[in-house]
Write a protein that holds these residues in place. Structure first.
Motif, short mmCIF file in Angstrom:
data_model
loop_
_atom_site.label_atom_id
_atom_site.label_comp_id
_atom_site.label_asym_id
_atom_site.label_seq_id
_atom_site.Cartn_x
_atom_site.Cartn_y
_atom_site.Cartn_z
N GLY A 9 2.49 -7.15 -8.08
CA GLY A 9 1.94 -6.02 -8.61
C GLY A 9 3.33 -5.03 -9.00
O GLY A 9 4.11 -5.54 -9.71
N GLY A 10 2.41 -3.95 -9.75
CA GLY A 10 3.36 -2.93 -9.59
C GLY A 10 4.45 -2.65 -9.35
O GLY A 10 5.60 -2.34 -9.89
N ILE A 11 4.29 -2.14 -7.42
CA ILE A 11 5.15 -1.56 -7.24
C ILE A 11 5.98 -2.63 -6.47
O ILE A 11 7.95 -2.67 -6.54
CB ILE A 11 4.87 -0.87 -5.39
N VAL A 34 7.88 -15.11 -3.25
CA VAL A 34 6.73 -14.12 -3.74
C VAL A 34 5.35 -14.44 -3.18
O VAL A 34 5.13 -15.51 -3.82
CB VAL A 34 6.18 -13.46 -5.33
N GLY A 35 4.32 -13.90 -2.71
CA GLY A 35 2.54 -14.78 -2.51
C GLY A 35 1.58 -13.70 -3.91
O GLY A 35 1.94 -12.79 -3.80
N SER A 36 0.88 -14.80 -4.49
CA SER A 36 0.02 -14.04 -4.78
C SER A 36 -0.87 -15.22 -4.96
O SER A 36 -0.99 -15.96 -4.42
CB SER A 36 0.92 -14.06 -6.50
N ALA A 73 2.50 -5.34 -1.00
CA ALA A 73 2.20 -5.08 -1.91
C ALA A 73 0.98 -3.93 -2.81
O ALA A 73 0.87 -5.07 -3.87
CB ALA A 73 3.78 -4.97 -2.61
N THR A 74 -0.01 -4.38 -1.88
CA THR A 74 -1.26 -4.72 -2.60
C THR A 74 -2.15 -3.32 -2.62
O THR A 74 -1.79 -2.24 -1.63
CB THR A 74 -2.36 -5.72 -1.38
N PRO A 75 -3.47 -2.74 -2.61
CA PRO A 75 -3.88 -1.75 -2.45
C PRO A 75 -4.40 -1.58 -1.21
O PRO A 75 -4.32 -2.50 -0.20
CB PRO A 75 -5.11 -2.79 -3.32
N GLU A 122 5.67 1.42 8.39
CA GLU A 122 5.48 2.06 6.46
C GLU A 122 6.38 2.37 5.63
O GLU A 122 7.23 2.77 5.57
CB GLU A 122 4.16 3.23 7.41
N ALA A 123 5.83 1.30 4.53
CA ALA A 123 6.96 1.60 3.46
C ALA A 123 6.41 2.65 3.11
O ALA A 123 6.51 3.27 1.69
CB ALA A 123 7.14 1.17 2.57
N ILE A 124 6.36 4.15 3.40
CA ILE A 124 6.66 5.23 3.43
C ILE A 124 8.26 6.27 3.06
O ILE A 124 8.94 6.65 4.15
CB ILE A 124 5.92 6.80 4.04
N1 LIG Z 1 6.04 3.79 -2.40
C1 LIG Z 1 5.72 3.88 -3.43
O1 LIG Z 1 6.07 4.65 -5.12
C2 LIG Z 1 4.84 3.67 -4.67
C3 LIG Z 1 4.12 3.08 -5.88
C4 LIG Z 1 3.18 3.25 -6.01
C5 LIG Z 1 2.77 2.52 -5.33
N2 LIG Z 1 2.72 2.05 -4.18
C6 LIG Z 1 1.77 1.67 -3.61
O2 LIG Z 1 1.71 0.52 -3.19
C7 LIG Z 1 0.63 -0.69 -3.33
C8 LIG Z 1 0.20 -1.32 -4.37
O3 LIG Z 1 0.10 -0.51 -5.25
P1 LIG Z 1 0.62 -1.11 -7.22
O4 LIG Z 1 0.27 0.09 -8.03
O5 LIG Z 1 1.78 -1.68 -6.76
O6 LIG Z 1 -0.75 -2.13 -7.54
P2 LIG Z 1 -1.27 -2.98 -8.10
O7 LIG Z 1 -0.47 -3.45 -9.30
O8 LIG Z 1 -3.05 -2.45 -8.71
O9 LIG Z 1 -1.60 -4.12 -6.77
C9 LIG Z 1 -0.95 -5.08 -6.37
C10 LIG Z 1 -1.74 -6.21 -6.05
O10 LIG Z 1 -2.30 -6.25 -5.10
C11 LIG Z 1 -2.94 -7.44 -5.40
N3 LIG Z 1 -4.29 -7.41 -5.07
C12 LIG Z 1 -5.04 -8.05 -3.81
N4 LIG Z 1 -5.84 -7.75 -4.28
C13 LIG Z 1 -6.45 -7.34 -4.61
C14 LIG Z 1 -7.67 -6.99 -5.19
N5 LIG Z 1 -8.62 -6.99 -4.67
N6 LIG Z 1 -8.15 -5.93 -6.28
C15 LIG Z 1 -6.17 -5.54 -6.93
N7 LIG Z 1 -4.92 -6.23 -6.45
C16 LIG Z 1 -4.80 -6.89 -5.14
C17 LIG Z 1 -2.53 -7.93 -6.46
O11 LIG Z 1 -1.44 -9.07 -6.65
P3 LIG Z 1 -1.18 -10.95 -6.44
O12 LIG Z 1 -2.79 -10.69 -7.66
O13 LIG Z 1 -0.24 -11.30 -7.05
O14 LIG Z 1 -2.71 -11.13 -5.86
C18 LIG Z 1 -1.57 -7.70 -7.47
O15 LIG Z 1 -1.02 -7.41 -8.26
C19 LIG Z 1 -0.36 0.40 -2.88
O16 LIG Z 1 -0.67 0.07 -1.11
C20 LIG Z 1 -0.04 1.67 -3.56
O17 LIG Z 1 -0.05 3.17 -2.51
C21 LIG Z 1 3.07 2.47 -3.53
#
Ligand SMILES: NC(=O)c1ccc[n+]([C@@H]2O[C@H](COP(=O)([O-])OP(=O)(O)OC[C@H]3O[C@@H](n4cnc5c(N)ncnc54)[C@H](OP(=O)(O)O)[C@@H]3O)[C@@H](O)[C@H]2O)c1
Length: 314
Positions: A9-11, A34-36, A73-75, A122-124
Motif C-alpha cells: 500500500g501507501g506507506i 513483497v507480499g500482497s 505495512a497494513t491497517p 515498532e515503526a514509530i
Molecule cells: N510512519 C508513517 O509516517 C505512516 C504513514 C502512513 C501510514 N502509516 C501506517 O502504515 C500502515 C498502513 O498504512 P497505509 O496508509 O499504507 O495503508 P493502505 O495503503 O490503506 O493499506 C496498506 C495495505 O494493507 C493491506 N491490507 C491487508 N488487509 C487489508 C484490509 N482488510 N483492508 C485494507 N488493506 C489491507 C493492503 O495490501 P495488499 O492489498 O497488498 O495485501 C494494503 O495495500 C498503518 O499502520 C499506518 O498507521 C505510517
C-alpha cells in the motif's frame, strides 16, 4: 539484510523509496520481497519499486528462508496477527504504528518475541530520528529552563480513508495520528502520568474523529494534545520552560527546531536548528533494527518493549 514488505500500500511505497536510498548510500539493505493478498498487485509493486520477489500471499512471503526482516505495512487491526505469523516463522519484524489495536494483543506479541528471541520493533519513526536527540540535548542544556508544559497537535483530512473509518481495521484518529502527539509528549516528559483527561468526537462509524487529551504528570507538568482526522493542523509541538520555549515544526517528521527566549524577542527565535538531511526519515528505524539484530537484541533501544507496553495500555 534482505527486507520484505508485507502489504503493498501507501506507506510500503515510502519505505521502498527509503530502502533504495539506503542502497544508493552503500548501506547493506536488499529490496528482497513483497507480499500482497493479490499476486498481480505484488508483481506490479515489485517491478515498480525494485523488489526481487513478488508473493501472492503474506504466508508465502514468510516461508522464504532467505528473508531477514519483515516490514509490516497494513491497517492496525492486522498488525498483531501478522507479527505473530512472522515470529512463528522465525522472522524479525518492524511493524508500522500503531503497534497493535489494543493492549492484550501487544502483550501477546511481546511475549512471543521474548519466547522466540526475535527482534520485534515498532515503526514509530519519530522515536528513531536525530531530532529526538537534538531536543533532548537542548532541554538538558537548560536553555529553556525547567519544562512545565507542552502542546502538540497533529491532524490530517483523512476521514474519507477506508482504514481510518472502519472500526474492524482499528481506525480512528488516535491510533493513526494521535500516537505521534503521545510519543512527542512521552519523549519530552516521560511516562509518569498521574491523570489523563480526554474528550473527543466520533465518526458515523463509531471510531474517534478528534481527540483532545490532557496529560497531568506527577512532576506537575501538563501536556495538552489535539489530534484529528477531520482537518489538517499546523503540526507544531511547543515545549514551554521557565526561561523560554522550543517550537518543533511538524511533530510527525520534525523539519526544524526553534529556540525562543521571549525576554529577548517575541518576534524572532534566538536560534533555529535544521534537522540533518534525510532520505525520507524512515531510514533511521531500519538502521536501528539492523543494529539491534547485529547485536542480538530483540528490541530497539529507541522504542523498547516496555515503552510499547506502556503505550498500548494507556
Ligand atoms: N510512519 C508513517 O509516517 C505512516 C504513514 C502512513 C501510514 N502509516 C501506517 O502504515 C500502515 C498502513 O498504512 P497505509 O496508509 O499504507 O495503508 P493502505 O495503503 O490503506 O493499506 C496498506 C495495505 O494493507 C493491506 N491490507 C491487508 N488487509 C487489508 C484490509 N482488510 N483492508 C485494507 N488493506 C489491507 C493492503 O495490501 P495488499 O492489498 O497488498 O495485501 C494494503 O495495500 C498503518 O499502520 C499506518 O498507521 C505510517
Amino acid at each position: 539484510m534482505k527486507i520484505g514488505v508485507l502489504g503493498a500500500g501507501g506507506i510500503a511505497r515510502s519505505m521502498s523509496a527509503t530502502l533504495r536510498g539506503m542502497r544508493a548510500n552503500g548501506e547493506d539493505v536488499e529490496l528482497w520481497s513483497v507480499g500482497s493478498r493479490d499476486i498481480r498487485k505484488a508483481e506490479q509493486f515489485a517491478k515498480r519499486e525494485g523488489f526481487q520477489k513478488a508473493c501472492g500471499s503474506y504466508s508465502d512471503m514468510l516461508e522464504d528462508p532467505d528473508l531477514d526482516l519483515v516490514y509490516i505495512a497494513t491497517p492496525h487491526a492486522l498488525h498483531a496477527e501478522q507479527m505473530l505469523m512472522c515470529l512463528e516463522r522465525g522472522k524479525a519484524v518492524l511493524c508500522e504504528k500503531a503497534f497493535t489495536g489494543n493492549a492484550p494483543q501487544a502483550e501477546k506479541v511481546l511475549q512471543a518475541a521474548k519466547e522466540k528471541n526475535i527482534l520485534t520493533a515498532e515503526a514509530i519513526w519519530t522515536r528513531y530520528m536525530p531530532s529526538r536527540g537534538m531536543i533532548r540535548d537542548i532541554l538538558a542544556s537548560d536553555e529553556i529552563g525547567e519544562v512545565t508544559a507542552l502542546t502538540a497537535n497533529l491532524g490530517y483530512t483523512i476521514s474519507g480513508v477506508e482504514r481510518i473509518i472502519r472500526p474492524e481495521l482499528a481506525g480512528g484518529a488516535l491510533l493513526d495520528v494521535g500516537v505521534y502527539c503521545l510519543n512527542f509528549a512521552s519523549m519530552v516528559l516521560g511516562d509518569d502520568i498521574e491523570r489523563t483527561c480526554a474528550v473527543g468526537t466520533r465518526m458515523e462509524s463509531g471510531v474517534d474523529a478528534l481527540d483532545q487529551i490532557t496529560l497531568f504528570y506527577r512532576s506537575g507538568a501538563v501536556a495538552d494534545l489535539l489530534t484529528t482526522a477531520l482537518c489538517t493542523t499546523d503540526r507544531y509541538g511547543v515545549i514551554y520552560g521557565t526561561r523560554g520555549f522550543l517550537r518543533v515544526e511538524n511533530i510527525n517528521n520534525p523539519s526544524r527546531i526553534e529556540i525562543w527566549h521571549p525576554d529577548r524577542s517575541h518576534l524572532f527565535p534566538s536560534q533555529v536548528l535544521p534537522v540533518p538531511h534525510q532520505i525520507t526519515g524512515y531510514e533511521y528505524e531500519v538502521r536501528a533494527c539492523m543494529r539491534a539484530m547485529q547485536e542480538g537484541q530483540i528490541e530497539c533501544s529507541e522504542m523498547p518493549h516496555e515503552e510499547i507496553r506502556l503505550f498500548t495500555e494507556s
